[in-house]
Design a protein around this motif. Structure first.
Motif, PDB file in Angstrom:
ATOM      1  N   CYS A  64       4.544   0.273   5.726  1.00 54.56           N
ATOM      2  CA  CYS A  64       4.781   0.529   4.301  1.00 54.56           C
ATOM      3  C   CYS A  64       4.406  -0.705   3.476  1.00 54.56           C
ATOM      4  CB  CYS A  64       6.231   0.930   4.078  1.00 54.56           C
ATOM      5  SG  CYS A  64       6.565   1.508   2.400  1.00 54.56           S
ATOM      6  N   MET A  65       4.821  -1.875   3.943  1.00 50.17           N
ATOM      7  CA  MET A  65       4.500  -3.109   3.221  1.00 50.17           C
ATOM      8  C   MET A  65       2.990  -3.380   3.230  1.00 50.17           C
ATOM      9  SD  MET A  65       7.255  -4.200   1.854  1.00 50.17           S
ATOM     10  CE  MET A  65       6.829  -5.871   1.340  1.00 50.17           C
ATOM     11  N   PRO A 107       3.342  -6.350  -8.016  1.00 52.48           N
ATOM     12  CA  PRO A 107       2.529  -5.940  -6.866  1.00 52.48           C
ATOM     13  C   PRO A 107       2.852  -6.789  -5.635  1.00 52.48           C
ATOM     14  CG  PRO A 107       1.227  -7.259  -8.372  1.00 52.48           C
ATOM     15  CD  PRO A 107       2.553  -7.018  -9.044  1.00 52.48           C
ATOM     16  N   VAL A 108       2.673  -6.199  -4.480  1.00 55.69           N
ATOM     17  CA  VAL A 108       2.879  -6.927  -3.227  1.00 55.69           C
ATOM     18  C   VAL A 108       1.560  -7.619  -2.890  1.00 55.69           C
ATOM     19  CG1 VAL A 108       3.496  -6.777  -0.784  1.00 55.69           C
ATOM     20  CG2 VAL A 108       4.620  -5.287  -2.455  1.00 55.69           C
ATOM     21  N   ILE A 109       1.449  -8.885  -3.331  1.00 56.38           N
ATOM     22  CA  ILE A 109       0.255  -9.676  -3.025  1.00 56.38           C
ATOM     23  C   ILE A 109       0.321 -10.148  -1.581  1.00 56.38           C
ATOM     24  CG2 ILE A 109      -0.963 -11.823  -3.566  1.00 56.38           C
ATOM     25  CD1 ILE A 109      -0.074 -11.376  -6.492  1.00 56.38           C
ATOM     26  N   ASP A 110       1.502 -10.482  -1.149  1.00 53.17           N
ATOM     27  CA  ASP A 110       1.760 -10.861   0.222  1.00 53.17           C
ATOM     28  C   ASP A 110       3.242 -10.620   0.477  1.00 53.17           C
ATOM     29  OD1 ASP A 110       1.172 -11.688   2.770  1.00 53.17           O
ATOM     30  OD2 ASP A 110       0.839 -13.795   2.265  1.00 53.17           O
ATOM     31  N   TYR A 111       3.648 -10.694   1.724  1.00 53.56           N
ATOM     32  CA  TYR A 111       5.066 -10.491   2.027  1.00 53.56           C
ATOM     33  C   TYR A 111       5.440 -11.247   3.290  1.00 53.56           C
ATOM     34  CZ  TYR A 111       3.566  -7.099   5.548  1.00 53.56           C
ATOM     35  OH  TYR A 111       2.986  -6.501   6.628  1.00 53.56           O
ATOM     36  N   LYS A 112       6.730 -11.402   3.460  1.00 51.88           N
ATOM     37  CA  LYS A 112       7.263 -12.054   4.655  1.00 51.88           C
ATOM     38  C   LYS A 112       8.439 -11.219   5.156  1.00 51.88           C
ATOM     39  CE  LYS A 112       9.972 -16.086   5.602  1.00 51.88           C
ATOM     40  NZ  LYS A 112      10.456 -17.341   5.073  1.00 51.88           N
ATOM     41  N   PHE A 113       8.390 -10.856   6.420  1.00 52.35           N
ATOM     42  CA  PHE A 113       9.509 -10.143   7.041  1.00 52.35           C
ATOM     43  C   PHE A 113      10.671 -11.118   7.172  1.00 52.35           C
ATOM     44  CE2 PHE A 113      11.905  -9.221  10.933  1.00 52.35           C
ATOM     45  CZ  PHE A 113      12.360  -7.949  10.650  1.00 52.35           C
TER      46      PHE A 113
END
Length: 188
Positions: A64-65, A107-113
C-alpha cells in the motif's frame, strides 16, 4: 399401581433431563455474553498468530505504501477497508475522495516502516513515517507525518484499514490496559 409409579418416575426423569439441558444451555449463553477484558482478548488472539501472519500483514502494508509512493493513490485506496459499527466494508467513493485529497496534499515521497504490533482481532498497529516534502536545506528536518494502518483478521484473512480517530493504539499514551474492556469482534 406399579405402572403409575413407573410413569411417575419416567416423567420425573424426563423433567430432570430437560431442566439439566436448559441449565447447560443458559450457562453456555452466559459464557458467550460475558465481556472479555483487553488482556484476555489479546492473549487469545496472539496465541492464534503465526510468523506468516506477521509477514502477510507487513507485505500488505508495504505494498500500500509503495503504491502511494508511486502516486498510484487509487490502487492503494482499493486495498483499504473501514470499520463501521463493528462491520468491515470497502471504502465508499466519498471516503476514497477524502483520502485521495489527503494523499495529494501530503504525498508519500518516501516512507520508513516503524513498527507492527498485534493486539486483538480488530485492533492492531502498522506504523509508518511518511515523508511528504523534501528539505532544500540539509539542516532542516524533513517534513513527515505518521501513518497508522489497522490490519484486521476475519476468518483467517487479513484486511487493511486506516486507524480511525480515537481508535486505541499501542502508540498512544493512554493505551488500553489488560483490565480494559476488549473491543468487539469485527465481522463482515
Amino acid at each position: 399401581m406399579k405402572n403409575l409409579i413407573k410413569s411417575f418416575l419416567y416423567i420425573a426423569f424426563a423433567i430432570c433431563c430437560i431442566t439439566s439441558c436448559n441449565n447447560n444451555h443458559q450457562k453456555e449463553q452466559q459464557k458467550e455474553q460475558r465481556v472479555k477484558s483487553w488482556g484476555e482478548a489479546k492473549t487469545e488472539f496472539i496465541s492464534t498468530l503465526t510468523a506468516s501472519d506477521t509477514t502477510n500483514v507487513k507485505q500488505m502494508a508495504l505494498k500500500c505504501m509503495d503504491l502511494l509512493k508511486a502516486d498510484s493513490i487509487d490502487q492503494a485506496l482499493d486495498m483499504l477497508y473501514t470499520v463501521q459499527e463493528n462491520k468491515l466494508r470497502k471504502l465508499t467513493e466519498e471516503e476514497k475522495g477524502q483520502l485521495s485529497k489527503r494523499f495529494k496534499i501530503f504525498p508519500v515521497i518516501d516512507y520508513k516502516f516503524e513498527s507492527l504490533t498485534f493486539s486483538t482481532q480488530g485492533n492492531n498497529d502498522v506504523k509508518f513515517t511518511s515523508y511528504f516534502a523534501k528539505s532544500e536545506n540539509v539542516q532542516d528536518s524533513p517534513k513527515t507525518i505518521k501513518l497508522m494502518f489497522n490490519p484486521i483478521k476475519i476468518e483467517n484473512q487479513w484486511y487493511l484499514s486506516m486507524k480511525n480517530i480515537g481508535q486505541s493504539s499501542q502508540d498512544i499514551v493512554n493505551h488500553p490496559t489488560d483490565n480494559s474492556v476488549a473491543p468487539a469482534e469485527i465481522t463482515f
